[in-house]
Design a protein around this motif. Structure first.
Motif, PDB file in Angstrom:
ATOM      1  N   ARG A 192       0.825  -1.212   0.000  1.00 32.26           N
ATOM      2  CA  ARG A 192       0.000   0.000   0.000  1.00 32.26           C
ATOM      3  C   ARG A 192       0.860   1.264   0.000  1.00 32.26           C
ATOM      4  NH1 ARG A 192      -2.444  -3.512   3.436  1.00 32.26           N
ATOM      5  NH2 ARG A 192      -1.422  -2.517   5.205  1.00 32.26           N
ATOM      6  N   ILE A 193       1.919   1.244   0.786  1.00 35.26           N
ATOM      7  CA  ILE A 193       2.821   2.397   0.840  1.00 35.26           C
ATOM      8  C   ILE A 193       3.468   2.615  -0.526  1.00 35.26           C
ATOM      9  CG2 ILE A 193       5.013   3.250   1.793  1.00 35.26           C
ATOM     10  CD1 ILE A 193       4.232   1.710   4.406  1.00 35.26           C
ATOM     11  N   ASN A 194       3.986   1.547  -1.106  1.00 32.85           N
ATOM     12  CA  ASN A 194       4.674   1.658  -2.391  1.00 32.85           C
ATOM     13  C   ASN A 194       3.712   2.046  -3.504  1.00 32.85           C
ATOM     14  OD1 ASN A 194       7.230   1.028  -1.328  1.00 32.85           O
ATOM     15  ND2 ASN A 194       6.750  -1.142  -1.402  1.00 32.85           N
ATOM     16  N   LYS A 195       2.489   1.550  -3.434  1.00 30.45           N
ATOM     17  CA  LYS A 195       1.478   1.890  -4.445  1.00 30.45           C
ATOM     18  C   LYS A 195       1.155   3.390  -4.370  1.00 30.45           C
ATOM     19  CE  LYS A 195      -1.635   0.267  -7.407  1.00 30.45           C
ATOM     20  NZ  LYS A 195      -1.255  -0.228  -8.709  1.00 30.45           N
ATOM     21  N   LEU A 196       0.976   3.906  -3.157  1.00 35.80           N
ATOM     22  CA  LEU A 196       0.716   5.336  -2.996  1.00 35.80           C
ATOM     23  C   LEU A 196       1.893   6.146  -3.549  1.00 35.80           C
ATOM     24  CD1 LEU A 196      -0.780   7.419  -0.241  1.00 35.80           C
ATOM     25  CD2 LEU A 196       1.593   7.845  -0.819  1.00 35.80           C
ATOM     26  N   CYS A 197       3.109   5.759  -3.164  1.00 36.88           N
ATOM     27  CA  CYS A 197       4.284   6.496  -3.631  1.00 36.88           C
ATOM     28  C   CYS A 197       4.383   6.466  -5.149  1.00 36.88           C
ATOM     29  CB  CYS A 197       5.550   5.912  -3.014  1.00 36.88           C
ATOM     30  SG  CYS A 197       5.698   6.170  -1.236  1.00 36.88           S
ATOM     31  N   ASP A 198       4.117   5.315  -5.748  1.00 39.96           N
ATOM     32  CA  ASP A 198       4.188   5.198  -7.203  1.00 39.96           C
ATOM     33  C   ASP A 198       3.151   6.090  -7.876  1.00 39.96           C
ATOM     34  OD1 ASP A 198       5.303   3.985  -9.603  1.00 39.96           O
ATOM     35  OD2 ASP A 198       3.379   2.958  -9.776  1.00 39.96           O
ATOM     36  N   SER A 199       2.007   6.273  -7.240  1.00 44.05           N
ATOM     37  CA  SER A 199       0.962   7.116  -7.830  1.00 44.05           C
ATOM     38  C   SER A 199       1.421   8.567  -7.971  1.00 44.05           C
ATOM     39  CB  SER A 199      -0.320   7.060  -6.990  1.00 44.05           C
ATOM     40  OG  SER A 199      -0.191   7.799  -5.787  1.00 44.05           O
ATOM     41  N   THR A 223       3.937   9.689  -9.313  1.00 41.99           N
ATOM     42  CA  THR A 223       4.648   9.974 -10.561  1.00 41.99           C
ATOM     43  C   THR A 223       3.771  10.783 -11.513  1.00 41.99           C
ATOM     44  OG1 THR A 223       3.968   7.894 -11.568  1.00 41.99           O
ATOM     45  CG2 THR A 223       6.072   7.903 -10.394  1.00 41.99           C
ATOM     46  N   VAL A 224       2.474  10.843 -11.211  1.00 35.94           N
ATOM     47  CA  VAL A 224       1.518  11.589 -12.043  1.00 35.94           C
ATOM     48  C   VAL A 224       1.327  12.978 -11.429  1.00 35.94           C
ATOM     49  CG1 VAL A 224      -0.858  11.641 -12.890  1.00 35.94           C
ATOM     50  CG2 VAL A 224       0.376   9.458 -12.729  1.00 35.94           C
ATOM     51  N   GLU A 225       1.515  14.008 -12.240  1.00 37.83           N
ATOM     52  CA  GLU A 225       1.453  15.388 -11.733  1.00 37.83           C
ATOM     53  C   GLU A 225       0.129  15.702 -11.028  1.00 37.83           C
ATOM     54  OE1 GLU A 225       1.891  20.011 -13.193  1.00 37.83           O
ATOM     55  OE2 GLU A 225       2.460  18.410 -14.563  1.00 37.83           O
ATOM     56  N   ALA A 226      -0.977  15.272 -11.596  1.00 38.92           N
ATOM     57  CA  ALA A 226      -2.284  15.547 -10.971  1.00 38.92           C
ATOM     58  C   ALA A 226      -2.368  14.895  -9.590  1.00 38.92           C
ATOM     59  CB  ALA A 226      -3.413  15.041 -11.865  1.00 38.92           C
ATOM     60  N   ASN A 227      -1.763  13.744  -9.425  1.00 42.14           N
ATOM     61  CA  ASN A 227      -1.764  13.074  -8.119  1.00 42.14           C
ATOM     62  C   ASN A 227      -0.885  13.814  -7.123  1.00 42.14           C
ATOM     63  OD1 ASN A 227      -3.447  11.151  -9.197  1.00 42.14           O
ATOM     64  ND2 ASN A 227      -1.843   9.643  -9.504  1.00 42.14           N
ATOM     65  N   LEU A 275       9.853   5.402  -2.056  1.00 38.92           N
ATOM     66  CA  LEU A 275       9.847   6.442  -1.028  1.00 38.92           C
ATOM     67  C   LEU A 275      10.431   7.753  -1.545  1.00 38.92           C
ATOM     68  CD1 LEU A 275      10.869   4.395   2.151  1.00 38.92           C
ATOM     69  CD2 LEU A 275       8.572   5.131   1.445  1.00 38.92           C
ATOM     70  N   LEU A 276      11.354   7.672  -2.489  1.00 38.27           N
ATOM     71  CA  LEU A 276      11.922   8.887  -3.076  1.00 38.27           C
ATOM     72  C   LEU A 276      10.849   9.735  -3.753  1.00 38.27           C
ATOM     73  CD1 LEU A 276      15.284   7.586  -4.525  1.00 38.27           C
ATOM     74  CD2 LEU A 276      14.986   9.365  -2.786  1.00 38.27           C
ATOM     75  N   LYS A 277       9.843   9.107  -4.311  1.00 39.87           N
ATOM     76  CA  LYS A 277       8.748   9.845  -4.958  1.00 39.87           C
ATOM     77  C   LYS A 277       7.977  10.648  -3.911  1.00 39.87           C
ATOM     78  CE  LYS A 277       8.406   6.102  -8.333  1.00 39.87           C
ATOM     79  NZ  LYS A 277       9.570   6.491  -9.035  1.00 39.87           N
ATOM     80  N   LEU A 278       7.719  10.031  -2.769  1.00 44.05           N
ATOM     81  CA  LEU A 278       7.062  10.726  -1.667  1.00 44.05           C
ATOM     82  C   LEU A 278       7.976  11.825  -1.115  1.00 44.05           C
ATOM     83  CD1 LEU A 278       4.712  10.990   0.380  1.00 44.05           C
ATOM     84  CD2 LEU A 278       5.875   9.225   1.746  1.00 44.05           C
ATOM     85  N   GLY A 279       9.254  11.512  -0.994  1.00 43.62           N
ATOM     86  CA  GLY A 279      10.211  12.510  -0.519  1.00 43.62           C
ATOM     87  C   GLY A 279      10.239  13.740  -1.403  1.00 43.62           C
ATOM     88  N   GLY A 315      14.622  15.307  -0.039  1.00 45.29           N
ATOM     89  CA  GLY A 315      15.440  14.586  -1.001  1.00 45.29           C
ATOM     90  C   GLY A 315      16.152  13.410  -0.353  1.00 45.29           C
ATOM     91  N   LEU A 316      16.869  12.674  -1.151  1.00 48.65           N
ATOM     92  CA  LEU A 316      17.561  11.468  -0.683  1.00 48.65           C
ATOM     93  C   LEU A 316      18.476  11.746   0.501  1.00 48.65           C
ATOM     94  CD1 LEU A 316      18.203   8.474  -1.022  1.00 48.65           C
ATOM     95  CD2 LEU A 316      19.941   9.113  -2.692  1.00 48.65           C
TER      96      LEU A 316
END
Length: 118
Positions: free
Chosen positions: A26-33, A35-39, A82-86, A92-93
């Protein structure tokens, strides 16, 4: 590649395997989402609604609210996700790494240039 002797784990090393992947789905799915600007905009506009829409447990939401990178990693969050969420939250990293090591950002940065930096 399989670890040569799974009965002798490497101390203080979390192996991101299938079990960890399932745990952090669930965490990784949210973070992956993100990648979309609207999200990203939706997350920044109403973080609580965004977290709720992704079916996270209250404990997972708390880790995200606290920007607890080590906790998110321990909960199955993959660093690449997690970098996407960061990015969206301004961490940042290196900021994430500093927090995971319990150091100030400045101390962490200084260690990046030192001989034998870890």
């Amino acid at each position: 590649m399989m670890q040569l002797d799974p009965g002798r784990p490497i101390p203080d090393v979390l192996i991101f395997n299938l079990s960890e992947s399932r745990k952090g789905y669930r965490i990784n799915k949210l973070c992956d989402s993100l990648t979309v600007e609207a999200n990203r905009r939706a997350f920044q506009a109403d973080e609580e609604a965004y977290l709720s829409a992704h079916g996270l447990s209250e404990a997972e939401k708390d880790l995200i609210r606290a920007r607890d990178w080590a906790g998110l990693n321990a909960a199955g969050g993959n660093i690449y996700y997690l970098l996407k969420l960061g990015f969206v939250t301004g961490h940042g990293l290196y900021r994430m790494g500093a927090q995971m090591r319990g150091e100030t950002f400045e101390a962490f940065l200084a260690s990046r240039n030192g001989k034998g930096a870890r």
